[in-house]
Scaffold this motif. Structure first.
Motif, PDB file in Angstrom:
ATOM      1  N   VAL A  37      35.135  -2.861 -17.858  1.00  0.00           N
ATOM      2  CA  VAL A  37      35.914  -3.850 -18.584  1.00  0.00           C
ATOM      3  C   VAL A  37      36.905  -4.449 -17.593  1.00  0.00           C
ATOM      4  CG1 VAL A  37      37.577  -2.130 -19.410  1.00  0.00           C
ATOM      5  CG2 VAL A  37      37.328  -4.254 -20.644  1.00  0.00           C
ATOM      6  N   GLY A  38      37.127  -5.769 -17.688  1.00  0.00           N
ATOM      7  CA  GLY A  38      38.017  -6.449 -16.763  1.00  0.00           C
ATOM      8  C   GLY A  38      39.096  -7.233 -17.493  1.00  0.00           C
ATOM      9  N   PHE A  39      40.331  -7.098 -17.024  1.00  0.00           N
ATOM     10  CA  PHE A  39      41.479  -7.793 -17.602  1.00  0.00           C
ATOM     11  C   PHE A  39      41.937  -8.859 -16.610  1.00  0.00           C
ATOM     12  CE2 PHE A  39      41.372  -3.356 -18.963  1.00  0.00           C
ATOM     13  CZ  PHE A  39      41.271  -3.507 -20.340  1.00  0.00           C
ATOM     14  N   THR A  41      43.665 -11.752 -14.365  1.00  0.00           N
ATOM     15  CA  THR A  41      45.046 -11.975 -13.936  1.00  0.00           C
ATOM     16  C   THR A  41      45.195 -13.398 -13.405  1.00  0.00           C
ATOM     17  OG1 THR A  41      44.584 -11.173 -11.712  1.00  0.00           O
ATOM     18  CG2 THR A  41      45.337  -9.550 -13.305  1.00  0.00           C
ATOM     19  N   GLY A  45      43.336 -15.421 -15.819  1.00  0.00           N
ATOM     20  CA  GLY A  45      43.804 -14.898 -17.101  1.00  0.00           C
ATOM     21  C   GLY A  45      44.264 -15.986 -18.052  1.00  0.00           C
ATOM     22  N   HIS A  48      40.583 -17.313 -19.297  1.00  0.00           N
ATOM     23  CA  HIS A  48      39.521 -16.425 -19.781  1.00  0.00           C
ATOM     24  C   HIS A  48      40.085 -15.172 -20.442  1.00  0.00           C
ATOM     25  CE1 HIS A  48      37.249 -19.007 -17.086  1.00  0.00           C
ATOM     26  NE2 HIS A  48      36.188 -18.669 -17.811  1.00  0.00           N
ATOM     27  N   ASN A  49      39.329 -14.661 -21.404  1.00  0.00           N
ATOM     28  CA  ASN A  49      39.684 -13.430 -22.118  1.00  0.00           C
ATOM     29  C   ASN A  49      39.131 -12.217 -21.377  1.00  0.00           C
ATOM     30  OD1 ASN A  49      41.028 -14.570 -24.443  1.00  0.00           O
ATOM     31  ND2 ASN A  49      39.016 -15.349 -25.070  1.00  0.00           N
ATOM     32  N   THR A  50      39.415 -11.049 -21.916  1.00  0.00           N
ATOM     33  CA  THR A  50      38.915  -9.793 -21.365  1.00  0.00           C
ATOM     34  C   THR A  50      37.399  -9.831 -21.233  1.00  0.00           C
ATOM     35  OG1 THR A  50      40.751  -8.590 -22.353  1.00  0.00           O
ATOM     36  CG2 THR A  50      38.834  -7.300 -21.724  1.00  0.00           C
ATOM     37  N   TYR A  52      33.539  -8.005 -20.046  1.00  0.00           N
ATOM     38  CA  TYR A  52      32.783  -6.759 -20.137  1.00  0.00           C
ATOM     39  C   TYR A  52      31.566  -6.849 -19.236  1.00  0.00           C
ATOM     40  CZ  TYR A  52      35.721  -6.370 -24.220  1.00  0.00           C
ATOM     41  OH  TYR A  52      36.809  -6.329 -25.039  1.00  0.00           O
ATOM     42  N   PHE A  77      32.954 -12.963 -18.956  1.00  0.00           N
ATOM     43  CA  PHE A  77      34.329 -13.244 -19.355  1.00  0.00           C
ATOM     44  C   PHE A  77      34.304 -14.447 -20.297  1.00  0.00           C
ATOM     45  CE2 PHE A  77      35.199 -10.945 -15.439  1.00  0.00           C
ATOM     46  CZ  PHE A  77      36.332 -10.208 -15.756  1.00  0.00           C
ATOM     47  N   PHE A 162      40.893  -9.699 -11.381  1.00  0.00           N
ATOM     48  CA  PHE A 162      41.086  -8.912 -12.599  1.00  0.00           C
ATOM     49  C   PHE A 162      41.276  -7.442 -12.249  1.00  0.00           C
ATOM     50  CE2 PHE A 162      36.536  -9.043 -11.866  1.00  0.00           C
ATOM     51  CZ  PHE A 162      36.118  -7.743 -12.100  1.00  0.00           C
ATOM     52  N   GLY A 164      40.304  -3.742 -13.442  1.00  0.00           N
ATOM     53  CA  GLY A 164      39.160  -3.249 -14.169  1.00  0.00           C
ATOM     54  C   GLY A 164      39.145  -1.738 -14.333  1.00  0.00           C
TER      55      GLY A 164
END
Length: 171
Positions: A37-39, A41, A45, A48-50, A52, A77, A162, A164
């Motif tokens: 999973v990638g968040f 930045t 960020g 784009h949303n989180t 997978y 993403f 991101f 992750g």
């Protein structure tokens, strides 16, 4: 005399069997699936949303504590809806196929650090093309279970970075 020779041969066969089993447990190559999973930045960020992903990784032990690693995965993403004057703007989803190669170094029994580099192949309608990537990380590996925290950056036109989390199992 026959009993002594038979006992000696039996003991020798047992030692050979135990040694062979121990070497099988200390395998030098492993392969297995993982999910991540990638968040996003920064600017990534904002648009784009989180994300997978799913992939397949492999590793080969080199020398004490050092391992060569590689993986290929698919990351998605979803794009955000950004309010703009005159209506909302839909950002297209980023679909990326990263191919990574690198080194992992075992710090203590289960704790490791890893550095990977490679290519990120952007597919779909968002930012088509191939870019480079770098991904430093830290993780734990217990038996076949591998859990890693990392920062990954893809370089194509601009930086897509991101934080992750990755979890996998190696056979």
């Amino acid at each position: 005399m026959k009993k002594t020779i038979l006992s000696l041969v039996s003991m020798l066969l047992l030692v050979c069997f135990i040694n062979h089993s121990a070497q099988a447990q200390l395998k030098r190559f492993s392969i297995g699936p993982f999910v991540e999973v990638g968040f996003p930045t920064g600017d990534f960020g904002d648009t784009h949303n989180t994300g997978y992903g799913i992939g397949l990784g492999a590793d080969v032990k080199l020398i004490a504590g050092l391992t060569a690693v590689g993986s290929v995965s698919y990351f998605h993403f979803p794009g955000k809806t950004i309010p703009a004057p005159g209506g909302n703007y839909e950002v297209k989803s980023a679909n990326v196929i990263p191919v990574r190669l690198g080194l992992r170094y075992k710090l203590v029994s289960i704790l490791y650090v890893k550095l990977e580099g490679g290519t990120a192949n952007f597919t779909g309608d968002y930012n088509n093309g191939v870019g480079g990537l770098i991904a430093p990380g830290v993780g734990i590996r217990l038996l076949g279970l591998d859990v890693e925290a990392k920062y990954e950056a893809w370089f194509h036109d601009k930086t897509h970075g991101f934080f992750g989390l990755k979890a996998g199992y190696n056979f």
